[in-house]
Write a protein that holds these residues in place. Structure first.
Motif, mmCIF file in Angstrom:
data_model
loop_
_atom_site.group_PDB
_atom_site.id
_atom_site.type_symbol
_atom_site.label_atom_id
_atom_site.label_comp_id
_atom_site.label_asym_id
_atom_site.label_seq_id
_atom_site.Cartn_x
_atom_site.Cartn_y
_atom_site.Cartn_z
ATOM 1 N N THR A 237 -13.131 4.522 -0.023
ATOM 2 C CA THR A 237 -12.204 3.526 -0.548
ATOM 3 C C THR A 237 -12.927 2.748 -1.642
ATOM 4 N N ASP B 210 -11.225 7.515 8.161
ATOM 5 C CA ASP B 210 -10.162 6.538 8.010
ATOM 6 C C ASP B 210 -9.121 6.751 9.109
ATOM 7 N N TRP C 212 -14.332 -2.469 2.314
ATOM 8 C CA TRP C 212 -13.515 -2.446 1.088
ATOM 9 C C TRP C 212 -12.879 -3.803 0.832
ATOM 10 N N SER D 63 -12.881 9.750 4.082
ATOM 11 C CA SER D 63 -12.443 9.130 2.830
ATOM 12 C C SER D 63 -13.469 8.195 2.220
ATOM 13 N N SER E 180 -12.795 -0.378 -4.372
ATOM 14 C CA SER E 180 -12.035 -1.619 -4.473
ATOM 15 C C SER E 180 -12.656 -2.604 -5.458
ATOM 16 N N ALA F 289 -7.303 -1.707 -4.241
ATOM 17 C CA ALA F 289 -8.119 -0.653 -3.645
ATOM 18 C C ALA F 289 -7.422 0.696 -3.764
ATOM 19 N N TRP G 43 0.835 -1.203 0.000
ATOM 20 C CA TRP G 43 0.000 0.000 0.000
ATOM 21 C C TRP G 43 0.864 1.245 0.000
ATOM 22 N N ASP H 138 -7.766 4.881 -2.073
ATOM 23 C CA ASP H 138 -8.404 5.860 -1.190
ATOM 24 C C ASP H 138 -8.585 7.177 -1.931
#
Lengths: 249, 252
Positions: free
Chosen positions: B160, B150, B132, B158, B162, B176, B101, B178
């Protein structure tokens, strides 16, 4: 030129930034958002993320090392690692607060937790409520497990889940600022608020209050959610003040 | 019966739907690229050995490029604040829980988030419960999770988005991204503002994502229902989003 105005527009001093970085990381560690043993990103990376110079970051890491919250190892596989300061004597921490300071903490926390719970009730959807019940079920399971009940490990786990529950309620309010404030207050006083219940003796009472909060949030009853959440914090604060007043200097 | 005012509203609602769809699809397009690249990463050596964390490093150039808005149409603002691949627990031979990530970093190169995720060491890391992850896991082709606070990654309000990553006939994890609500709102508000009367965008559960009125600000809940006869609800293509407009007597 007015000296006070000069001060306003002078650069934010580096001590202020160091404190801000220390506080941010210490909060995350205390609440468990950064886990025990987890490796922190490299100094350059962390400095970049936090928007501070490497020098400021190093000073902050040094302060955290002194507080026992970060450990730095040199050489291969080295780096900075999170240390949960479990060995800190909570009674020694409690002694550092006067009763009126604890009362003030409780007032502030009750305001935040109460408003967060009210907004959560007004705004929450099933996907916000599900995590609350899951956390409470996990807490019951930890408290009920005969092999670990009352152990230090079980208490630590309960404390982490307790923190998660309150952060989940705050997040359900849809307010990022209230959630951040909840995390900060937990880092400041969470481990102490838990003290009177150490040994699980108070689990049933605490669990009943948690379920009342989750229930009010689920029903969308904002006033009830606020009232129960405030009561929860103020009861814990009162226990804590009693404990503090019995401590000899 | 159609009046000119309602025709105007209809046209502008259609334009807003197109704008929202284009904005979200731009992010999903990036996620499909990440998904395809992730499939190759998790089937190393033609799927003859189990993947390891190091295999996912091949995703990085793509993730970094999409963080800067790479594949998105040029007239859309760069929306993606964090993007990556979240491994199904147990997928990787050397890490039971893992996220590849990356997050944007206003002052320099993208930064990687929390590399070691072990639920045993924290109460927060079991990501399989988050929508998500759970959405794609249960078969949803496109999931939009949030708006939500988040508190794990960014402290921001936020969304997300996905998609599932299937590999070798099983579920390997999710791709995913954000998107901060404030940026998504900035991307769609110009179109919402053109609609006469209150108009707002809600997610599948009814949470308001963006709006042209303070009465339905992002984060509030639209519960709809039979008593809301003066609202028209239009689905945004086949995305889990809907546009709600006011139909009766409030034009202008």
């Amino acid at each position: 030129m007015n000296m006070a105005r000069l001060a306003v527009f002078s650069p934010v001093d580096s001590t202020g930034r160091v404190d801000a970085v220390v506080r941010r990381l210490a909060d995350a560690i205390a609440v468990g958002l950064l886990a025990d043993g987890e490796q922190l990103p490299s100094e350059a990376e962390l400095a970049g993320r936090l928007g501070v110079s490497t020098v400021t970051l190093r000073e902050a890491l040094m302060a955290l090392r002194q507080q026992g919250m970060v450990e730095t190892r040199r050489g291969r596989g080295g780096g900075s690692f999170v240390r949960l300061p479990a060995q800190l004597d909570p009674l020694a921490r409690l002694r550092a607060f006067a009763a009126d300071e604890l009362r003030d903490f409780g007032d502030h926390y009750a305001a935040i937790a109460g408003t967060a719970a009210r907004l959560a009730a007004e705004r929450s959807l099933p996907s916000d409520v599900a995590p609350l019940w899951r956390t409470l079920d996990e807490m019951d399971a930890v408290a009920a497990a005969p092999e670990t009940a009352g152990s230090g490990e079980a208490c630590a786990r309960l404390r982490r889940l307790d923190g998660r529950f309150h952060i989940e309620v705050a997040a359900a309010s849809q307010s990022a600022r209230l959630t951040q404030e909840e995390i900060r207050l937990q880092a400041d006083i969470g481990p102490l608020l838990w003290l009177p219940h150490e040994g699980l003796s108070g689990h049933d009472e605490t669990a009943a209050q948690h379920r009342a909060i989750a229930g009010a949030v689920e029903r969308g009853d904002g006033e009830q959610a606020r009232a129960v959440a405030e009561r929860h914090v103020l009861d814990a604060t009162r226990h804590l003040i009693e404990l503090r007043l019995r401590l000899r200097e | 019966m159609s009046t000119p005012a309602s025709l105007v509203q209809h046209d502008r609602a259609a334009a807003a739907l197109a704008r929202v769809r284009e904005t979200a699809e731009g992010v999903f397009e990036a996620l499909r690229e990440v998904r395809d690249a992730a499939v190759a990463c998790v089937l190393p050596a033609g799927g003859t050995r189990r993947p390891v964390v190091a295999d996912l490093a091949a995703l990085r150039p793509l993730l970094w490029a999409r963080l800067r808005g790479g594949a998105l149409p040029a007239h859309l603002p760069a929306l993606i604040a964090g993007i990556g691949f979240i491994a199904a627990p147990g997928l990787l031979a050397d890490a039971p829980w893992y996220l590849e990530w990356w997050q944007e970093n206003p002052s320099g190169d993208p930064v990687q988030l929390l590399r070691n995720m072990d639920p045993a060491s924290s109460a927060f890391y079991d990501y399989t419960h988050w929508d998500w992850y759970a959405g794609p896991f249960s078969g949803a082709e496109r999931t939009i999770c949030g708006p939500y606070v988040d508190y794990l990654c960014t402290d921001e309000y936020s969304l997300t988005l996905s998609v599932p990553v299937p590999a070798g006939g099983s579920f390997a994890g999710v791709a995913a991204a954000d998107v901060f609500v404030r940026r998504f709102e900035a991307a769609v508000l110009p179109a919402l503002r053109e609609i006469p009367g209150p108009a707002f965008l809600v997610n599948a559960e009814g949470r308001v994502v963006a709006s042209n009125t303070a009465s339905w600000v992002a984060g509030s809940v639209y519960r709809g229902g039979p008593r809301d006869g003066d609202h028209a609800v239009r689905r945004v293509g086949d995305l889990p989003l809907s546009l709600v407009t006011t139909t009766a007597g409030r034009a202008g």
